[in-house]
Scaffold this motif. Structure first.
Motif, PDB file in Angstrom:
ATOM      1  N   UNK A   1       0.846  -1.187   0.000  1.00 22.63           N
ATOM      2  CA  UNK A   1       0.000   0.000   0.000  1.00 22.63           C
ATOM      3  C   UNK A   1       0.879   1.234   0.000  1.00 22.63           C
ATOM      4  N   UNK A   2       0.661   2.091  -0.955  1.00 21.71           N
ATOM      5  CA  UNK A   2       1.387   3.365  -1.009  1.00 21.71           C
ATOM      6  C   UNK A   2       0.381   4.510  -0.981  1.00 21.71           C
ATOM      7  N   UNK A   3       0.694   5.495  -0.170  1.00 21.23           N
ATOM      8  CA  UNK A   3      -0.171   6.651  -0.023  1.00 21.23           C
ATOM      9  C   UNK A   3       0.615   7.904  -0.361  1.00 21.23           C
ATOM     10  N   UNK A   4       0.002   8.790  -1.101  1.00 22.49           N
ATOM     11  CA  UNK A   4       0.650  10.049  -1.451  1.00 22.49           C
ATOM     12  C   UNK A   4      -0.302  11.194  -1.135  1.00 22.49           C
ATOM     13  N   UNK A   5       0.127  12.025  -0.189  1.00 22.90           N
ATOM     14  CA  UNK A   5      -0.686  13.168   0.223  1.00 22.90           C
ATOM     15  C   UNK A   5      -0.174  14.431  -0.444  1.00 22.90           C
ATOM     16  N   UNK A   6      -1.098  15.297  -0.812  1.00 27.47           N
ATOM     17  CA  UNK A   6      -0.712  16.583  -1.393  1.00 27.47           C
ATOM     18  C   UNK A   6      -1.827  17.590  -1.169  1.00 27.47           C
ATOM     19  N   UNK A   7      -1.524  18.846  -1.463  1.00 30.31           N
ATOM     20  CA  UNK A   7      -2.518  19.899  -1.310  1.00 30.31           C
ATOM     21  C   UNK A   7      -2.227  20.875  -0.198  1.00 30.31           C
ATOM     22  N   UNK A  16      -9.118  28.430   3.535  1.00 26.44           N
ATOM     23  CA  UNK A  16      -9.462  27.030   3.303  1.00 26.44           C
ATOM     24  C   UNK A  16      -8.375  26.334   2.487  1.00 26.44           C
ATOM     25  N   UNK A  17      -8.290  25.048   2.691  1.00 26.86           N
ATOM     26  CA  UNK A  17      -7.421  24.192   1.892  1.00 26.86           C
ATOM     27  C   UNK A  17      -8.102  22.845   1.755  1.00 26.86           C
ATOM     28  N   UNK A  18      -7.781  22.134   0.682  1.00 33.97           N
ATOM     29  CA  UNK A  18      -8.239  20.756   0.547  1.00 33.97           C
ATOM     30  C   UNK A  18      -7.036  19.852   0.332  1.00 33.97           C
ATOM     31  N   UNK A  19      -6.880  18.923   1.234  1.00 33.32           N
ATOM     32  CA  UNK A  19      -5.829  17.923   1.116  1.00 33.32           C
ATOM     33  C   UNK A  19      -6.379  16.697   0.408  1.00 33.32           C
ATOM     34  N   UNK A  20      -5.536  16.053  -0.366  1.00 34.05           N
ATOM     35  CA  UNK A  20      -5.894  14.820  -1.044  1.00 34.05           C
ATOM     36  C   UNK A  20      -4.865  13.756  -0.708  1.00 34.05           C
TER      37      UNK A  20
END
Length: 130
Positions: A1-7, A16-20
Motif C-alpha cells: 500500500x502506497x499513499x501520497x498526500x498533497x494539497x 481554506x485548503x483541501x488535502x488529497x
C-alpha cells in the motif's frame, strides 16, 4: 500500500485548503482512511477518519477530533482510491504536517489511534498565518 498526500500550503487564518491522499491499493474501499497531523515539538494527533464499505453495505461513518469539528470535512472517492480533507476556517494552531493513513483491509479497530494504521503517506505541510 502506497499513499501520497498533497494539497498543503500557506494560507491566512480563516482560509481554506483541501488535502488529497491517493492510494495505490486494490482494496481501498475496504479500508478505514484517516488524517493525522504533527506540529513541531508535539506528538502526532488524530484529525479525522472515514470508515469503509463491506460488500454492498456502506459504513461511511466519519470521525473528527474536537478541535476540528465543524471546520474540517473528510470524504472519500473509492473509484479514485482517494481520500480528501477539506479544511475551512483555518487557524494558526492548525499548522502542522498532515499525514494520511490507511488501515488493513476489513479492519474495524478504533479509527482514533495511529497504531491502528499500518500504512502512512509522506505528509504535506499546512501553514496558517495569523
Amino acid at each position: 500500500v502506497q499513499l501520497q498526500a498533497f494539497g498543503g500550503g500557506l494560507v491566512q487564518a480563516g482560509g481554506s485548503l483541501r488535502l488529497s491522499c491517493a492510494a495505490s491499493v486494490r482494496t481501498f474501499s475496504n479500508r478505514v482512511m484517516g488524517w493525522f497531523r504533527q506540529a513541531p515539538g508535539k506528538e502526532r494527533e488524530f484529525v479525522a477518519a472515514i470508515s469503509w464499505r463491506d460488500g454492498s453495505t456502506y459504513y461511511r461513518n466519519t470521525y473528527y477530533a474536537d478541535s476540528v469539528k465543524g471546520r474540517f470535512t473528510i470524504s472519500r472517492d473509492n473509484a479514485k482510491s482517494t481520500v480528501y480533507l477539506h479544511m475551512d476556517g483555518l487557524k494558526p494552531e492548525d499548522t502542522a504536517v498532515y499525514y494520511c493513513a490507511a488501515s488493513r483491509a476489513g479492519e474495524s479497530s478504533s479509527p482514533y489511534y495511529a497504531r491502528n494504521y499500518p500504512y502512512w503517506g509522506q505528509g504535506t505541510q499546512v501553514t496558517v498565518s495569523s
